[in-house]
Design an enzyme around this catalytic site. Structure first.
Site, PDB file in Angstrom:
ATOM      1  N   LYS A  39       0.815  -1.195  -0.030  1.00 49.44           N
ATOM      2  CA  LYS A  39       0.040  -0.006   0.184  1.00 49.44           C
ATOM      3  C   LYS A  39       0.720   1.138   0.022  1.00 49.44           C
ATOM      4  O   LYS A  39       0.253   2.450  -0.319  1.00 49.44           O
ATOM      5  CB  LYS A  39      -0.891  -0.019   1.349  1.00 49.44           C
ATOM      6  N   SER A  73       0.526  -9.828  -0.322  1.00 50.45           N
ATOM      7  CA  SER A  73       0.367  -8.301  -0.517  1.00 50.45           C
ATOM      8  C   SER A  73       0.825  -7.837   0.893  1.00 50.45           C
ATOM      9  O   SER A  73       1.035  -6.399   0.894  1.00 50.45           O
ATOM     10  CB  SER A  73      -1.016  -8.127  -0.755  1.00 50.45           C
TER      11      SER A  73
END
Length: 402
Positions: free
Chosen positions: A53, A306
């Protein structure tokens, strides 16, 4: 609607190159042997802030106007976007407020505060936090930084796609990618399909919150929520308008995995890859272990991990679920005779089949001469459990599984 292009992603790469890491790609020999394909991991759990992110957040902040920076920034996040925004804002001397769901892992909340942001907890899932953030934004005039439905955020996440092709020397057949709101897979899909139109992009989402799956199925953005998920990083009830359009055009398939499959994937990564992932980072492994995605022989597959921001208490719970799912733990109740050696008879059967008793609680059941035995044993697999169970039943014990 804004379009995201390969050039946008290449520009983002230049913008954030001094901030983010070029994370490693690791081969998984174990999973390759299981699937008969060539499995690799893109380890964004090793990224700064522990998640991909930071790429999108920092690219977005770098493209804010001076006026937008002056008013400070506000964001909503399940936890990983929060840390990316907090870091990026602090590096640029910008005030940041982050609204997170109250179910966000403590580790993510603590880290976001440590990076310099003010944190507000609201609701159960990302969407609840988003609604609160919009409310605060209207009151304060702060600049809202969307975690996925934004051109610059998507472009930042797409830099992962560029890195995958560079690191794999363009020998990529398929990319398995987690889906929450769709920012990561949108950016990766734009980059990957531009570099090789034949590459397959497979999205993986939790069956508890199948928002992108249902949106693709219905042909429009659709809200979907069944229950909370151990994959908190992809717990998004409503995907983005922009991300939906990109996924609809470029993603080949969206797969759903169950909670126990995610837990099994997380446990597999720890034991076999020596990688600590959060629930959302383990969904791609879950897709392969569960057979939800069946690869071709020798297919070159890159699984994106992720993130790795998982609370230790949550990790402990998920490991337990994973052990049960993989047949490594077996719990049951049975009755034994209330006499010296009553438990020994049951223990002898279990040890005779190489089962390891890790919990044995005895309690009265009201019947004279009988006790309830609450047992948990370590086992090798489901076949091992079946053998032990049969031996116990054959010896005259009645089993009640938990």
């Amino acid at each position: 609607m804004q379009k995201v292009t390969l050039k946008d992603i290449q520009d983002a790469k230049k913008t954030i190159s001094e901030i983010v890491k070029k994370t490693d790609i690791l081969e998984s020999r174990k999973l390759s042997d299981i699937t008969k394909a060539n499995i690799f991991y893109k380890c964004e759990n090793l990224q700064k802030t522990g998640s991909f992110k930071v790429r999108g957040a920092c690219n977005k902040i770098a493209n804010l106007t001076d006026e937008e920076k002056f008013h400070g920034v506000i964001a909503s996040s399940a936890g990983n976007h929060a840390q990316g925004v907090a870091l990026g804002a602090t590096m640029n001397g910008i005030d940041a407020t982050i609204v997170m769901p109250s179910t966000a892992p403590l580790a993510k909340v603590t880290a976001t505060k440590r990076y310099g942001a003010k944190v507000i907890l609201e609701g159960l899932v990302y969407d609840d936090a988003y609604a609160k953030a919009v409310e605060i934004q209207k009151e304060t005039g702060a600049t809202f930084l969307h975690p996925f439905d934004d051109k610059y955020v998507i472009a930042g996440q797409g830099t992962i796609g560029l890195e995958i092709f560079e690191q794999m020397d363009y020998k990529v057949d398929t990319i398995l990618c987690p889906i929450g709101g769709g920012g990561l897979i949108s950016g990766v899909a734009v980059a990957a399909k531009a570099l090789n139109p034949n590459v397959k992009i497979i999205g993986v989402q939790t069956a508890n919150i199948p928002s992108m799956y249902e949106s693709i199925k219905s042909g429009k953005v659709t809200t979907a929520f069944k229950s909370t998920s151990v994959a908190d990083g992809i717990s998004v009830k409503t995907v983005g308008e922009l991300t939906f359009e990109i996924v609809k055009d470029l993603v080949d398939e969206v797969i759903l995995v169950e909670e126990d499959e995610i837990a099994e994937g997380l446990l597999f990564l720890m034991e076999n890859q020596k990688v600590v992932a959060e629930g959302s980072g383990a969904v791609t492994t879950a897709a392969l272990l569960s057979g939800k995605y069946k690869p071709r022989s020798n297919e070159n597959i890159v699984c994106i991990i992720s993130g790795g921001n998982i609370d230790v208490n949550t990790l402990n719970k998920i490991i337990g679920i994973g052990l049960i799912k993989s047949g490594r733990l077996y719990s049951f109740n049975t009755n034994i005779q209330d006499r010296p050696g009553g438990l020994a008879e049951l223990s002898k059967i279990i040890s005779g089949f190489d089962g390891n008793i890790i919990k044995a609680n005895l309690s009265s059941i009201g019947d004279i001469g009988s006790l309830n035995a609450d047992m948990t044993i370590e086992t090798f697999n489901h076949e091992h459990i079946a053998k032990i169970k049969k031996a116990i039943i054959d010896a005259g014990f009645k089993i009640k599984e938990k």
